[in-house]
Design a protein around this motif. Sequence first.
Motif, short mmCIF file in Angstrom:
data_model
loop_
_atom_site.label_atom_id
_atom_site.label_comp_id
_atom_site.label_asym_id
_atom_site.label_seq_id
_atom_site.Cartn_x
_atom_site.Cartn_y
_atom_site.Cartn_z
N GLY A 119 2.84 2.82 -11.22
CA GLY A 119 1.52 2.94 -10.60
C GLY A 119 0.67 1.72 -10.88
O GLY A 119 0.04 1.15 -9.98
N ALA A 120 0.64 1.29 -12.15
CA ALA A 120 -0.13 0.10 -12.52
C ALA A 120 0.45 -1.14 -11.84
O ALA A 120 -0.29 -2.02 -11.39
CB ALA A 120 -0.14 -0.07 -14.03
N ALA A 121 1.80 -1.22 -11.78
CA ALA A 121 2.43 -2.38 -11.14
C ALA A 121 2.11 -2.42 -9.65
O ALA A 121 1.82 -3.48 -9.09
CB ALA A 121 3.95 -2.32 -11.35
N SER A 122 2.15 -1.26 -8.99
CA SER A 122 1.79 -1.20 -7.58
C SER A 122 0.33 -1.59 -7.38
O SER A 122 -0.02 -2.30 -6.43
CB SER A 122 2.04 0.22 -7.05
OG SER A 122 1.61 0.36 -5.72
N GLY A 123 -0.53 -1.13 -8.30
CA GLY A 123 -1.93 -1.49 -8.22
C GLY A 123 -2.15 -2.98 -8.41
O GLY A 123 -2.94 -3.60 -7.70
N MET A 124 -1.44 -3.57 -9.38
CA MET A 124 -1.58 -5.00 -9.59
C MET A 124 -1.10 -5.79 -8.38
O MET A 124 -1.73 -6.77 -7.97
CB MET A 124 -0.78 -5.41 -10.84
CG MET A 124 -0.89 -6.89 -11.19
SD MET A 124 -2.58 -7.41 -11.54
CE MET A 124 -2.80 -6.78 -13.20
N ARG A 125 -0.01 -5.35 -7.80
CA ARG A 125 0.49 -6.02 -6.59
C ARG A 125 -0.54 -5.94 -5.48
O ARG A 125 -0.82 -6.94 -4.79
CB ARG A 125 1.81 -5.36 -6.16
CG ARG A 125 2.40 -5.92 -4.89
CD ARG A 125 3.70 -5.23 -4.52
NE ARG A 125 4.03 -5.53 -3.14
CZ ARG A 125 3.58 -4.85 -2.09
NH1 ARG A 125 2.80 -3.80 -2.29
NH2 ARG A 125 3.90 -5.19 -0.87
N SER A 126 -1.14 -4.77 -5.27
CA SER A 126 -2.17 -4.62 -4.24
C SER A 126 -3.40 -5.44 -4.55
O SER A 126 -4.04 -5.99 -3.66
CB SER A 126 -2.55 -3.14 -4.09
OG SER A 126 -1.47 -2.38 -3.61
N THR A 127 -3.74 -5.54 -5.85
CA THR A 127 -4.89 -6.34 -6.24
C THR A 127 -4.67 -7.81 -5.92
O THR A 127 -5.55 -8.49 -5.37
CB THR A 127 -5.18 -6.17 -7.75
OG1 THR A 127 -5.65 -4.85 -7.97
CG2 THR A 127 -6.24 -7.15 -8.22
N PHE A 128 -3.51 -8.34 -6.27
CA PHE A 128 -3.20 -9.72 -5.94
C PHE A 128 -3.33 -9.95 -4.43
O PHE A 128 -3.89 -10.95 -3.97
CB PHE A 128 -1.79 -10.09 -6.40
CG PHE A 128 -1.70 -10.43 -7.85
CD1 PHE A 128 -2.50 -11.40 -8.41
CD2 PHE A 128 -0.82 -9.76 -8.69
CE1 PHE A 128 -2.42 -11.72 -9.75
CE2 PHE A 128 -0.73 -10.06 -10.03
CZ PHE A 128 -1.53 -11.04 -10.57
N MET A 129 -2.81 -9.01 -3.66
CA MET A 129 -2.82 -9.15 -2.20
C MET A 129 -4.24 -9.06 -1.65
O MET A 129 -4.67 -9.92 -0.87
CB MET A 129 -1.94 -8.08 -1.57
CG MET A 129 -1.85 -8.13 -0.06
SD MET A 129 -0.61 -6.99 0.60
CE MET A 129 -1.27 -5.41 0.04
N ASN A 130 -5.00 -8.03 -2.05
CA ASN A 130 -6.32 -7.81 -1.48
C ASN A 130 -7.33 -8.84 -1.96
O ASN A 130 -8.18 -9.30 -1.19
CB ASN A 130 -6.81 -6.40 -1.81
CG ASN A 130 -5.98 -5.32 -1.14
OD1 ASN A 130 -5.40 -5.55 -0.08
ND2 ASN A 130 -5.89 -4.15 -1.74
N ALA A 131 -7.26 -9.20 -3.24
CA ALA A 131 -8.16 -10.23 -3.75
C ALA A 131 -7.88 -11.57 -3.07
O ALA A 131 -8.82 -12.30 -2.70
CB ALA A 131 -8.03 -10.37 -5.26
N ALA A 132 -6.61 -11.88 -2.89
CA ALA A 132 -6.26 -13.13 -2.21
C ALA A 132 -6.74 -13.12 -0.76
O ALA A 132 -7.13 -14.17 -0.23
CB ALA A 132 -4.75 -13.35 -2.26
N ASN A 133 -6.73 -11.95 -0.12
CA ASN A 133 -7.23 -11.87 1.26
C ASN A 133 -8.71 -12.23 1.33
O ASN A 133 -9.14 -12.97 2.23
CB ASN A 133 -7.02 -10.46 1.81
CG ASN A 133 -5.57 -10.18 2.17
OD1 ASN A 133 -4.80 -11.11 2.42
ND2 ASN A 133 -5.19 -8.92 2.18
N VAL A 134 -9.51 -11.70 0.39
CA VAL A 134 -10.94 -12.01 0.38
C VAL A 134 -11.16 -13.49 0.08
O VAL A 134 -11.95 -14.18 0.76
CB VAL A 134 -11.69 -11.15 -0.65
CG1 VAL A 134 -13.17 -11.53 -0.70
CG2 VAL A 134 -11.54 -9.67 -0.32
#
Length: 605
Positions: free
Chosen positions: A422-437
Amino acid sequence: MTLSRQAKAAPGPGYKWIALSNTTLGTLMATINSSIVLIALPAIFNGIGINPLAPEETPYFIWLLLGYMIITATLVVSLGRISDMFGRVKLYNLGFAVFTVGSILLFITPGSGNMAAVEMIIFRLVQAVGASFLFANSTAILTDAFPIQQRGMALGINQISAVLGSIIGLILGGLLAAINWRMVFLVSVPFGVFGTIWAYLQLRETSQSGGKQHIDWAGNITFFLGLTILLIGATYGIEPYGNDPMGWTNPFVIVTMALGVLLLVAFIVIELRVPDPMFRLSLFKNRLFSYGNLSQFLSSLARGGLQFILIIWLQGIWLPLHGYSYEDTPLWAGIYMLPLMLGFIIMGPISGMLSDRFGARIFATVGMLLQVVGFILLTLLPPNFDYIWFALILVLMGVGQGLFASPNAAMIMNSVPANQRGAASGMRSTFMNAANVISMTMFFSIVTAGLSASLPDALSKGLMQNSIAAATAHQIAHLPPIAALFAAFLGYNPMQTLLTPSILHQLPAANQAELLGKSFFPNTIAGPFMFGLNIAFYVSAVACLIAALACLVKGKPGDLGADFENERESIALKEARHIAESLEDTLQPHQAGHSSEKPSGKAAR
């Protein structure tokens, strides 16, 4: 360790397909709503009675546009870790419900004017919290449900829904906004209600929760505040400040970004000290996890602002030059972006299945290299391009992203222990979404810098050629270029934003028609816009090239996931060698026949 109530009913052999279909619906909904307002913003602001281009109203425009992305970027790691502790399915279900409540609140937004805008921003953030639960858990639920040899295929299909959602949102927003702006939010409600009930009845916890662990409040708070404040500073950096076309010298931007970095440094220190950290930084010792996330971040950094800036290119230059009215350009920009989705749909599931069989590294690497080629090819297009070449480049980039996305996701998720997914999936999504912004602010900053350097002179000359006094033309030409970009993006003729009614009334009818027509602004802005845009494309190409190199890194012996990856690659090499040997065996009799004929030929002669 304790099992949740839902884990008591053991899932059957077909459960993995239930998990895939439900999480795909959740991801599709969340990504549709990340882009659906992009095209619908003019109708939304008209509906509540606000001019989004007025200086005092710009914060409403910025927050409705980017607030959803900021929240989903900052919350998913915390929510992923909490889900590891208390049950991924349970909190995924909660996410569906919260998302649906947010959609209902947006649909019934009362009032008008600034109050309605504030309410919509709050309700949009509620919707984003629900989406964060969905993003944080969907990948982890799929990883739990599917065996390792099928995860690439499952994650590929799930990734397709994410890309489909971002494109469908553009078109759906344009179609529904033409009916009524409230329909833009109502469309999510029935799917949200259905998904919530379906998830509650059908999804099961297939992993043990860590209920005895403690919530890392200090880590959660510092991470959320640090990343949120940092992204807010980056977002306001694209706004004009004083006489500057952008706000990077604004003390507010400088202070917020510095404070955000300090809080993130504090987060790292906290995570190294607490017994039950929000995220175990030791996972980055696994090369597949660390380099997989690095390549994901760089890929999103390169592509996050691409869709946004290509839409501005279409709406501000290409579509008006091809006869489309500015009011119609938002919808048609979404339609003309469809080839990007086509390439991903074709290659997404195929690459997932192939990576399950042959390993992820080669497909992820080739995908990033195709992105490099795509960005370079975009720099070769003229402002008023032939659409067939534009479409082919988009297909190529879609194929490249399809080759990269699911193998990269599978490589990351296969490299972490089950209780950290769960944390790993969240970190992956964070990298993706933060990079999008960050990518959107990066693209805007580079393009705006190019515009501010050469647009004033070109615009001033064009205005004077249409009977506007030199002093007035000079003043108009030095207005913030970001206002012109936002106007084009929202479906307004930018010249109607730059020229006041009093100036227009003093002009002959022919000059008014020329300035407010479909060719003056596109032809004037084309050169300065393309100068900055091409620089952004080169920066993105470099980011994708570094991501490709990161994809090539092999896991160390003993790293979780490394043995599986090496085994798949060994199978691929064996099959390639077998094919080569078969071809050699096929060709040898043919070659032998030719060699036996040669002596007889010579003897005959």
